[in-house]
Design a protein around this motif. Structure first.
Motif, PDB file in Angstrom:
ATOM      1  N   LEU A 172     -22.636   1.097  -5.435  1.00 44.87           N
ATOM      2  CA  LEU A 172     -21.945   0.744  -4.197  1.00 44.87           C
ATOM      3  C   LEU A 172     -21.392   2.012  -3.581  1.00 44.87           C
ATOM      4  O   LEU A 172     -20.552   2.691  -4.178  1.00 44.87           O
ATOM      5  CB  LEU A 172     -20.811  -0.251  -4.457  1.00 44.87           C
ATOM      6  N   LEU A 173     -21.877   2.337  -2.397  1.00 43.35           N
ATOM      7  CA  LEU A 173     -21.389   3.488  -1.637  1.00 43.35           C
ATOM      8  C   LEU A 173     -20.644   2.931  -0.425  1.00 43.35           C
ATOM      9  O   LEU A 173     -21.221   2.716   0.633  1.00 43.35           O
ATOM     10  CB  LEU A 173     -22.562   4.370  -1.192  1.00 43.35           C
ATOM     11  N   GLY A 174     -19.378   2.635  -0.625  1.00 46.67           N
ATOM     12  CA  GLY A 174     -18.561   2.036   0.420  1.00 46.67           C
ATOM     13  C   GLY A 174     -17.319   1.423  -0.192  1.00 46.67           C
ATOM     14  O   GLY A 174     -17.129   1.443  -1.406  1.00 46.67           O
ATOM     15  N   ASN A 175     -16.493   0.858   0.634  1.00 47.91           N
ATOM     16  CA  ASN A 175     -15.234   0.275   0.187  1.00 47.91           C
ATOM     17  C   ASN A 175     -15.450  -1.166  -0.256  1.00 47.91           C
ATOM     18  O   ASN A 175     -16.396  -1.821   0.170  1.00 47.91           O
ATOM     19  CB  ASN A 175     -14.204   0.335   1.317  1.00 47.91           C
ATOM     20  N   LEU A 176     -14.530  -1.648  -1.089  1.00 48.68           N
ATOM     21  CA  LEU A 176     -14.624  -3.029  -1.540  1.00 48.68           C
ATOM     22  C   LEU A 176     -13.275  -3.708  -1.501  1.00 48.68           C
ATOM     23  O   LEU A 176     -12.237  -3.076  -1.676  1.00 48.68           O
ATOM     24  CB  LEU A 176     -15.227  -3.108  -2.946  1.00 48.68           C
ATOM     25  N   THR A 177     -13.335  -5.013  -1.243  1.00 50.03           N
ATOM     26  CA  THR A 177     -12.177  -5.889  -1.345  1.00 50.03           C
ATOM     27  C   THR A 177     -12.639  -7.073  -2.165  1.00 50.03           C
ATOM     28  O   THR A 177     -13.655  -7.695  -1.838  1.00 50.03           O
ATOM     29  CB  THR A 177     -11.703  -6.368   0.039  1.00 50.03           C
ATOM     30  N   ALA A 178     -11.930  -7.381  -3.243  1.00 50.40           N
ATOM     31  CA  ALA A 178     -12.329  -8.487  -4.108  1.00 50.40           C
ATOM     32  C   ALA A 178     -11.119  -9.033  -4.844  1.00 50.40           C
ATOM     33  O   ALA A 178     -10.108  -8.354  -4.984  1.00 50.40           O
ATOM     34  CB  ALA A 178     -13.386  -8.033  -5.111  1.00 50.40           C
ATOM     35  N   GLN A 179     -11.264 -10.260  -5.314  1.00 49.03           N
ATOM     36  CA  GLN A 179     -10.228 -10.855  -6.127  1.00 49.03           C
ATOM     37  C   GLN A 179     -10.368 -10.364  -7.566  1.00 49.03           C
ATOM     38  O   GLN A 179      -9.392 -10.182  -8.268  1.00 49.03           O
ATOM     39  CB  GLN A 179     -10.356 -12.381  -6.066  1.00 49.03           C
ATOM     40  N   GLU A 180     -11.621 -10.127  -7.980  1.00 52.68           N
ATOM     41  CA  GLU A 180     -11.903  -9.675  -9.344  1.00 52.68           C
ATOM     42  C   GLU A 180     -13.035  -8.654  -9.278  1.00 52.68           C
ATOM     43  O   GLU A 180     -13.978  -8.817  -8.506  1.00 52.68           O
ATOM     44  CB  GLU A 180     -12.327 -10.870 -10.192  1.00 52.68           C
ATOM     45  N   LEU A 181     -12.970  -7.597 -10.083  1.00 53.86           N
ATOM     46  CA  LEU A 181     -13.973  -6.538 -10.078  1.00 53.86           C
ATOM     47  C   LEU A 181     -14.426  -6.233 -11.497  1.00 53.86           C
ATOM     48  O   LEU A 181     -13.612  -6.104 -12.402  1.00 53.86           O
ATOM     49  CB  LEU A 181     -13.395  -5.259  -9.451  1.00 53.86           C
ATOM     50  N   SER A 182     -15.742  -6.113 -11.669  1.00 50.39           N
ATOM     51  CA  SER A 182     -16.314  -5.748 -12.954  1.00 50.39           C
ATOM     52  C   SER A 182     -17.387  -4.693 -12.716  1.00 50.39           C
ATOM     53  O   SER A 182     -18.298  -4.911 -11.920  1.00 50.39           O
ATOM     54  CB  SER A 182     -16.935  -6.982 -13.627  1.00 50.39           C
ATOM     55  N   ILE A 183     -17.262  -3.548 -13.388  1.00 48.59           N
ATOM     56  CA  ILE A 183     -18.257  -2.484 -13.285  1.00 48.59           C
ATOM     57  C   ILE A 183     -18.754  -2.186 -14.686  1.00 48.59           C
ATOM     58  O   ILE A 183     -17.991  -1.741 -15.545  1.00 48.59           O
ATOM     59  CB  ILE A 183     -17.680  -1.203 -12.647  1.00 48.59           C
ATOM     60  N   GLU A 184     -20.052  -2.457 -14.910  1.00 49.05           N
ATOM     61  CA  GLU A 184     -20.635  -2.178 -16.217  1.00 49.05           C
ATOM     62  C   GLU A 184     -20.813  -0.679 -16.397  1.00 49.05           C
ATOM     63  O   GLU A 184     -20.905   0.069 -15.427  1.00 49.05           O
ATOM     64  CB  GLU A 184     -22.001  -2.874 -16.349  1.00 49.05           C
ATOM     65  N   SER A 185     -20.884  -0.239 -17.647  1.00 53.98           N
ATOM     66  CA  SER A 185     -21.119   1.163 -17.957  1.00 53.98           C
ATOM     67  C   SER A 185     -22.432   1.608 -17.310  1.00 53.98           C
ATOM     68  O   SER A 185     -23.456   0.948 -17.474  1.00 53.98           O
ATOM     69  CB  SER A 185     -21.191   1.345 -19.472  1.00 53.98           C
TER      70      SER A 185
END
Length: 147
Positions: free
Chosen positions: A91-104
């Protein structure tokens, strides 16, 4: 010959697929889920879920309930629920979320803002009040290209 069935759209089901090898230009609005395996240029507004597959890419602002990113998005993402960036996702940009998960292995370059579903909905209403009407937006057309 054709029966007019009035079926309720299920936001949990994927009903739109941009397949691998397909290039789509234009704005997409959907009440059900969307899966991108090809390339999309244009904004996505979805009541359901949006999935960007490993080979998929979007140069787009994405607004959806849940977003699963295994490919690449260049643009901002607003998820009223969960945003998941898989190990192959970028993701190249901003984010708005209630929950965020980024895998290794997943890549995120931008700023993040965590909000509740109510705060995101209030942002949606403010954005809608300030947005261009669909009639004024009619000048933008969708072009579907397959190579």
């Amino acid at each position: 010959m054709f029966k007019n069935k009035k079926s309720k759209i299920d936001p949990n089901m994927t009903d739109t697929l941009i397949g691998e090898g397909t290039h789509f230009e234009g704005k997409i609005r959907s009440e059900a889920g969307i899966r991108i395996e090809g390339h999309l240029t244009g904004d996505i507004e979805c009541t359901g879920d949006v999935t960007i597959g490993e080979n998929g890419s979007a140069r787009s602002n994405v607004r959806a309930r849940h977003v699963i990113l295994a490919g690449q998005v260049t643009g901002n993402v607003i998820a009223s629920g969960k945003l998941t960036i898989k190990a192959t996702g970028k993701l190249l940009g901003n984010l708005t979320a209630q929950e965020l998960s980024i895998e290794s292995g997943g890549i995120f370059q931008g700023s993040s803002k965590m909000e509740t579903g109510k705060e995101i909905a209030a942002t949606d209403e403010t954005d809608s009040a300030n947005s261009v009407s669909p009639a004024a937006d009619a000048a933008s057309t969708a072009v579907l290209k397959t190579w």
